[in-house]
Design a protein around this motif. Sequence first.
Motif, mmCIF file in Angstrom:
data_model
loop_
_atom_site.group_PDB
_atom_site.id
_atom_site.type_symbol
_atom_site.label_atom_id
_atom_site.label_comp_id
_atom_site.label_asym_id
_atom_site.label_seq_id
_atom_site.Cartn_x
_atom_site.Cartn_y
_atom_site.Cartn_z
ATOM 1 N N ASP A 1 0.811 -1.227 0.000
ATOM 2 C CA ASP A 1 0.000 0.000 0.000
ATOM 3 C C ASP A 1 0.841 1.273 0.000
ATOM 4 O O ASP A 1 0.528 2.231 0.698
ATOM 5 C CB ASP A 1 -0.968 0.010 1.190
ATOM 6 C CG ASP A 1 -1.933 -1.146 1.144
ATOM 7 O OD1 ASP A 1 -2.530 -1.370 0.075
ATOM 8 O OD2 ASP A 1 -2.090 -1.835 2.179
ATOM 9 N N GLN A 2 1.902 1.296 -0.782
ATOM 10 C CA GLN A 2 2.792 2.453 -0.841
ATOM 11 C C GLN A 2 2.790 3.044 -2.244
ATOM 12 O O GLN A 2 2.455 2.363 -3.213
ATOM 13 C CB GLN A 2 4.217 2.065 -0.443
ATOM 14 C CG GLN A 2 4.365 1.609 0.987
ATOM 15 C CD GLN A 2 4.038 2.707 1.983
ATOM 16 O OE1 GLN A 2 4.389 3.870 1.809
ATOM 17 N NE2 GLN A 2 3.327 2.337 3.046
ATOM 18 N N GLU A 3 3.211 4.310 -2.347
ATOM 19 C CA GLU A 3 3.309 4.949 -3.653
ATOM 20 C C GLU A 3 4.445 5.949 -3.668
ATOM 21 O O GLU A 3 4.849 6.474 -2.633
ATOM 22 C CB GLU A 3 1.997 5.641 -4.029
ATOM 23 C CG GLU A 3 1.633 6.809 -3.143
ATOM 24 C CD GLU A 3 0.286 7.429 -3.516
ATOM 25 O OE1 GLU A 3 -0.459 6.837 -4.312
ATOM 26 O OE2 GLU A 3 -0.008 8.509 -2.992
ATOM 27 N N SER A 4 4.960 6.187 -4.862
ATOM 28 C CA SER A 4 5.977 7.220 -5.044
ATOM 29 C C SER A 4 5.279 8.574 -5.083
ATOM 30 O O SER A 4 4.073 8.652 -5.322
ATOM 31 C CB SER A 4 6.737 6.999 -6.358
ATOM 32 O OG SER A 4 5.918 7.322 -7.475
ATOM 33 N N PRO A 5 6.040 9.641 -4.886
ATOM 34 C CA PRO A 5 5.450 10.947 -5.176
ATOM 35 C C PRO A 5 5.312 11.096 -6.695
ATOM 36 O O PRO A 5 5.919 10.339 -7.463
ATOM 37 C CB PRO A 5 6.483 11.932 -4.612
ATOM 38 C CG PRO A 5 7.747 11.164 -4.459
ATOM 39 C CD PRO A 5 7.398 9.719 -4.378
ATOM 40 N N ILE A 6 4.557 12.065 -7.145
ATOM 41 C CA ILE A 6 4.547 12.422 -8.561
ATOM 42 C C ILE A 6 5.933 12.977 -8.854
ATOM 43 O O ILE A 6 6.442 13.823 -8.116
ATOM 44 C CB ILE A 6 3.461 13.474 -8.854
ATOM 45 C CG1 ILE A 6 2.084 12.917 -8.504
ATOM 46 C CG2 ILE A 6 3.528 13.914 -10.316
ATOM 47 C CD1 ILE A 6 0.976 13.958 -8.534
ATOM 48 N N HIS A 7 6.569 12.478 -9.927
ATOM 49 C CA HIS A 7 7.957 12.870 -10.165
ATOM 50 C C HIS A 7 8.327 12.879 -11.641
ATOM 51 O O HIS A 7 7.639 12.295 -12.465
ATOM 52 C CB HIS A 7 8.905 11.928 -9.407
ATOM 53 C CG HIS A 7 8.815 10.495 -9.843
ATOM 54 N ND1 HIS A 7 7.818 9.641 -9.422
ATOM 55 C CD2 HIS A 7 9.600 9.757 -10.682
ATOM 56 C CE1 HIS A 7 7.989 8.449 -9.954
ATOM 57 N NE2 HIS A 7 9.064 8.485 -10.740
ATOM 58 N N ILE B 1 4.018 5.931 -9.284
ATOM 59 C CA ILE B 1 3.868 4.474 -9.242
ATOM 60 C C ILE B 1 3.354 4.115 -7.852
ATOM 61 O O ILE B 1 3.825 4.653 -6.842
ATOM 62 C CB ILE B 1 5.210 3.763 -9.509
ATOM 63 C CG1 ILE B 1 5.791 4.190 -10.861
ATOM 64 C CG2 ILE B 1 5.057 2.255 -9.414
ATOM 65 C CD1 ILE B 1 4.954 3.792 -12.057
ATOM 66 N N SER B 2 2.380 3.198 -7.801
ATOM 67 C CA SER B 2 1.847 2.786 -6.506
ATOM 68 C C SER B 2 1.678 1.278 -6.454
ATOM 69 O O SER B 2 1.441 0.628 -7.471
ATOM 70 C CB SER B 2 0.513 3.477 -6.220
ATOM 71 O OG SER B 2 -0.430 3.150 -7.205
ATOM 72 N N ASN B 3 1.818 0.748 -5.252
ATOM 73 C CA ASN B 3 1.549 -0.659 -4.976
ATOM 74 C C ASN B 3 0.236 -0.709 -4.191
ATOM 75 O O ASN B 3 0.223 -0.427 -2.994
ATOM 76 C CB ASN B 3 2.679 -1.287 -4.160
ATOM 77 C CG ASN B 3 2.388 -2.724 -3.775
ATOM 78 O OD1 ASN B 3 1.422 -3.319 -4.241
ATOM 79 N ND2 ASN B 3 3.218 -3.288 -2.917
#
Length: 192
Positions: free
Chosen positions: A75-81, A136-138
């Motif tokens: 349940d994690q995600e990167s910032p917009i990048h 990107i998100s899980n």
Amino acid sequence: MSDLIAQLNTCMGDTGLGTDPHTVRLVRQLMHSYTGTNSDWSQYAIYKPGTRYTRNLVDDGNGKYNLLMLVWGADQESPIHDHANSHCMMRLLEGRLDEALYKWPSKDEAPRLVCTRPLREESVAYMHDRIGLHRISNPEAHRAVSLHLYSPPYDMCKTFDARTGHVEASSCTAERLHGVCSQTPGSSITLI
């Protein structure tokens, strides 16, 4: 993994991905055709508990590219990048990830969502700043593992606040280099 690295070095030579669309297609095909099993890449699949994801350097591509393995927490995600004007090729090795594509924001605006798409095991995604930004998100309750190629390599990118568009410079360094921990003694990294 060593076969993939040798093929990438041969394909990109001394120039990296550059601007040749043919080379980009060839590298995408190499990433897609990689058939390594968990035992082939597990030494790089480490996760630092309490983080969104852990970046692990697999190969430095003679300075023309970086090959990194990212392990995504549940349940994690990167910032917009962005990608600092680098090509990004990503192959999902395990789990599921979602990619959200964004339009570059105008000054004092938030990035605008263009589309989202699921990434399944063995799929390959391509991103470049000419296309836009992404996140990107899980979405799953278990880890995901992805293999990323960046050409040229970079260690700083821009991250964007989804609500305000505020931009920050962010470090993009690896936790582990060639399977060896790059953290100070006593830090907590879990082998998965």
